[in-house]
Write a protein that holds these residues in place. Structure first.
Motif, short mmCIF file in Angstrom:
data_model
loop_
_atom_site.label_atom_id
_atom_site.label_comp_id
_atom_site.label_asym_id
_atom_site.label_seq_id
_atom_site.Cartn_x
_atom_site.Cartn_y
_atom_site.Cartn_z
N PRO A 1 0.72 -1.25 0.05
CA PRO A 1 -0.09 0.06 -0.08
C PRO A 1 0.68 1.06 -0.03
O PRO A 1 0.26 2.42 -0.34
N THR A 2 2.26 1.33 0.30
CA THR A 2 2.72 2.39 0.27
C THR A 2 2.91 3.09 -1.27
O THR A 2 3.35 4.05 -1.31
N ILE A 3 2.22 2.29 -2.00
CA ILE A 3 2.26 2.93 -3.44
C ILE A 3 1.33 4.18 -3.52
O ILE A 3 1.60 4.83 -4.45
N GLU A 4 0.81 4.15 -2.36
CA GLU A 4 -0.01 5.71 -2.49
C GLU A 4 1.00 6.87 -2.44
O GLU A 4 0.36 7.76 -3.26
N TYR B 1 4.08 9.41 -16.26
CA TYR B 1 4.10 8.53 -14.91
C TYR B 1 3.20 8.78 -14.14
O TYR B 1 3.60 9.60 -13.05
N ILE B 2 1.97 8.51 -14.14
CA ILE B 2 0.88 8.96 -13.35
C ILE B 2 0.46 7.74 -12.62
O ILE B 2 0.37 6.68 -13.05
N SER B 3 0.16 7.75 -11.27
CA SER B 3 -0.34 6.80 -10.50
C SER B 3 -1.78 6.19 -11.10
O SER B 3 -2.68 6.99 -11.04
N LEU C 1 -4.86 -3.00 -4.58
CA LEU C 1 -4.55 -1.71 -5.60
C LEU C 1 -4.46 -2.40 -7.03
O LEU C 1 -5.02 -1.47 -7.95
N LYS C 2 -3.98 -3.29 -7.28
CA LYS C 2 -4.02 -4.05 -8.78
C LYS C 2 -5.52 -4.27 -9.23
O LYS C 2 -5.68 -4.11 -10.42
N LYS D 1 -9.80 -3.52 -12.78
CA LYS D 1 -11.26 -3.08 -13.24
C LYS D 1 -11.50 -2.09 -13.87
O LYS D 1 -12.22 -1.84 -14.41
N ASP D 2 -10.58 -0.85 -13.54
CA ASP D 2 -10.55 0.12 -14.31
C ASP D 2 -10.42 0.06 -16.08
O ASP D 2 -10.84 0.72 -16.84
N HIS D 3 -9.29 -0.75 -16.02
CA HIS D 3 -8.97 -0.58 -17.33
C HIS D 3 -9.13 -1.97 -18.26
O HIS D 3 -9.08 -1.52 -19.53
N PHE D 4 -9.41 -2.93 -17.84
CA PHE D 4 -9.77 -4.11 -18.61
C PHE D 4 -11.13 -4.96 -18.53
O PHE D 4 -11.45 -4.72 -17.50
#
Ligand code: XIL
Length: 437
Positions: A46-49, A82-84, A116-117, A122-125
């Motif tokens: 989650p540090t990916i935030e 390079y956008i989250s 997060l994945k 779900k958003d893109h595929f």
């Protein structure tokens, strides 16, 4: 399917775009904020935030003292790629191609444990392929086969792919069934009397092997279609059966194919015959292969699929499309699609990725261009009615998990390890910031 409509095409032109003049003056054209991994396959946490920080807020644009004439109006061009992808504002890949074809991703089961994945998926595929979990070496249960002692009917176990099928069913994502009959990732013991894995094991007769094949295909299809109705829309019935120069006059793979050695070349048509028999009427049956743009291979594939087509048992050709940054040429790629399309069959790019030598800014931009041109070409082929392309699947989600990372990282996909978009992502969206040439 309507998922997270609120994310549609949102602020692409607002918060992330600067004028060309500002771009030159303020940002350069670098991959600022790129947290591209140097090595390893560490799990994303989650540090990916923190990755959200990579998007610089635009500085206030200078207020023109007089209204600009049309020629002075600067064209907005994206400068930061390079956008989250956890960012709420990203345009959705699959929504951008709703009028053309579905957009798929190959995944491994464990990736679905990463929330997060899952959001990004779900958003893109709107299509998914199991990277491994539905292959014969995952489904065949040797112990079960030996205990059951039925020479003609192998025992299968679906625990490897259950979670992925359930995920698709729960989220309205369709799946490509990959793959039923393949020389690779199919254990040798499957071809042996008593399912023996001993060195002195004896190969079963052609008749027994065809019975095993039919029962295998029947059980996979019955299980999936009963438990997850409507999820699978296409099956890769036979994978990689053509390898010109391998000893067969029709270009079939011989040397490392137990299917060919046990059954003979007709194993392909038998597989399609059985698949048609047990598939749901709306499920499409595909022949799938790599390097389809090689002339001899293309010709052999066309000859093979036309024979199966005459038997009414095939609906499409899958072009895996594991490609390099400049090879094959787009011309060769296009020629293959056009020639395949002349058969009247559907075309899907089933395993697209672009193998890079480095993660230099220049190479990542070239990769963006490569993806942009491929999708531009596919749209054009569809618009002009030249080819019925029905799906494009990217073979993996994040670069760190690519199957190509055998001797080092190859950066072939659309997202970094930190779930940031790459130029490749924006290339698919035909973003102005990615050069087409
Ligand atoms: C690959 C998987 O991605 C790897 O994890 C595995 O080790 C080998 O197979 N052609 C195919 C895919 O049809 O099934 C392959 O997938 C890549 C090449």
């Amino acid at each position: 399917m309507k998922r997270r409509e609120d994310k549609r095409l949102a602020k692409k032109g607002v918060s992330l775009l600067l004028t060309a003049a500002l771009m030159m003056g303020l940002t350069g054209c670098g991959k600022e904020g790129n947290n591209q991994p140097e090595e390893g396959t560490a799990t994303i946490t989650p540090t990916i935030e923190a990755g959200k920080e990579v998007t610089p807020e635009p500085t206030a644009e200078p207020t023109p003292t007089t209204a600009p004439t049309p020629t002075e109006v600067e064209k907005e061009v994206r400068t930061d790629f390079y956008i989250s992808a956890i960012d709420e504002e990203l345009p959705s890949l699959y929504e951008a191609y709703t009028d053309y074809f579905s957009i798929g991703v190959a995944l491994t089961a464990s990736e679905l444990f990463n929330e997060l994945k899952v959001d990004v998926i779900k958003d893109h595929f709107n299509s998914m392929t199991c990277g491994n979990e539905m292959k014969p070496d995952y489904l065949l249960d040797r112990e079960g086969c030996v205990v059951a002692g039925t020479e003609e009917c192998p025992v299968l176990n679906f625990k490897s792919c259950d979670g992925m099928l359930q995920f698709c069913m729960d989220n309205g994502i369709k799946m490509r069934g990959h793959t039923l009959v393949w020389h690779s990732q199919t254990p040798d013991w499957f071809f042996m009397e008593g399912y023996s894995n001993k060195k002195d094991a004896v190969m079963v007769s052609k008749e027994v092997m065809l019975a095993r094949m039919e029962n295998y295909i029947r059980q996979v299809m019955e299980y999936v279609n009963t438990n997850y109705p409507g999820v699978i829309y296409a099956w890769d019935v036979v994978n990689e059966a053509i390898l010109p120069g391998d000893g067969d006059a029709d270009g079939m793979r011989v040397q490392d194919s137990m299917w060919y050695q046990c059954v003979g070349p007709e194993f392909v048509e038998k597989a399609f015959e059985y698949a048609r028999k047990y598939a749901e009427p709306d499920q499409k049956l595909f022949y799938n292969d790599f390097n389809t743009y090689e002339v001899a291979k293309r010709q052999a594939i066309i000859k093979l699929v036309e024979k199966i087509q005459a038997q009414g048992n095939i609906d499409g050709i899958g072009m895996q499309s594991h490609i390099g940054i400049s090879s094959p040429t787009l011309d060769d790629f296009e020629t293959t699609i056009r020639k395949f399309a002349e058969t009247g069959l559907e075309i899907q790019l089933t395993e697209l990725d672009v193998n890079l030598d480095s993660s230099s800014e220049a190479d990542l931009m070239k990769e963006g261009t490569r993806y942009k041109r491929i999708f531009f070409l596919l749209k054009n082929l569809k618009d002009t009615g030249a080819a019925n392309v029905t799906n494009v699947t990217i073979w993996g989600l994040t670069d760190d998990k690519s199957w190509l990372n055998k001797d080092g990282l190859r950066y072939p996909l659309l997202f970094t390890q930190l779930l940031e978009t790459k130029p490749a992502f924006w290339g698919i969206l035909q973003d102005e910031g990615i050069p087409l040439y």
